[in-house]
Write an enzyme that holds these catalytic residues in place. Sequence first.
Site, short mmCIF file in Angstrom:
data_model
loop_
_atom_site.label_atom_id
_atom_site.label_comp_id
_atom_site.label_asym_id
_atom_site.label_seq_id
_atom_site.Cartn_x
_atom_site.Cartn_y
_atom_site.Cartn_z
CD GLU A 41 44.77 42.45 39.99
OE1 GLU A 41 44.44 41.60 40.82
OE2 GLU A 41 44.97 42.19 38.78
CE LYS A 114 41.98 38.76 41.09
NZ LYS A 114 43.42 38.91 40.72
CB CYS A 156 42.61 40.85 37.31
SG CYS A 156 44.00 40.37 36.24
#
Length: 272
Positions: A41, A114, A156
Amino acid sequence: MTICAAIQMASGPQVNANLLEAEKQIADAAKAGAKLVALPENFAIMGMNEYDKVQVREVDGAGPIQDFLATVAQKYQVWVVGGTIPMAAKADNKVRATCLVYNDKGERVARYDKVHLFDVSVPDSAEQYRESDSVEAGEESCVIDSPFGRMGISVCYDLRFPEFFRPMTKKGLDIIVIPSAFTAKTGAAHWEILLRARAIENLCYVIAPNQGGFHVNGRQTFGHSMIVDPWGVVLDCYKTGPGFVSAEVDKSRLDKMRSAFPVLEHRRFFCE
């Protein structure tokens, strides 16, 4: 059987410097035999503040970071999971944290924005994060076909939500790729546990490239990029600093394991 790699970086605020480091690691991983390479990321920029990335955001389909990903995929003949890059959002002061996937011909084959944003105060710490101040959340999951198996893309903080991954298994999920920038404190507490849990409960491989080290902006990330097999075994781990891990992803072994240990077939209504 295919060798896959997860690249670890300690990215800074200068995009060009980060891209040079990313290419070096991709080249080394390809030389070691990797056919799939995943970046962490924020690989292209970790700014001095949360809004620096807004200044370099790209429109879909055009921009130097997207050009870089397409070029290195073709140059090194590898599939590239492009961590996250800042892409244009509806709001002028925000970005989408976008993971783009390119095949070994340099063709883009997937986009994932995301979904879960890191808005937390870390317990027993002065650390506070408000990712939603500068990032606009995505709305959809992403599972794609690849030569290595059906691949789910996440980023993440998504890792903390097991229900996010369960619907992916209905689509024949074989591999989860999780580009991350886990903080040093939360990573030390939960990173390996969460990765192994997602691998075990979904009976799949997990490829987890992470940021790892001290950053110019004062942040420290946990590193420990790793690849985990469907039984929860850590196949390779790189603790800190730039580098990469690699391991074999064996689709036939995965199929045999699922046949002998059919956990996914035993789910009942409360798992839907």
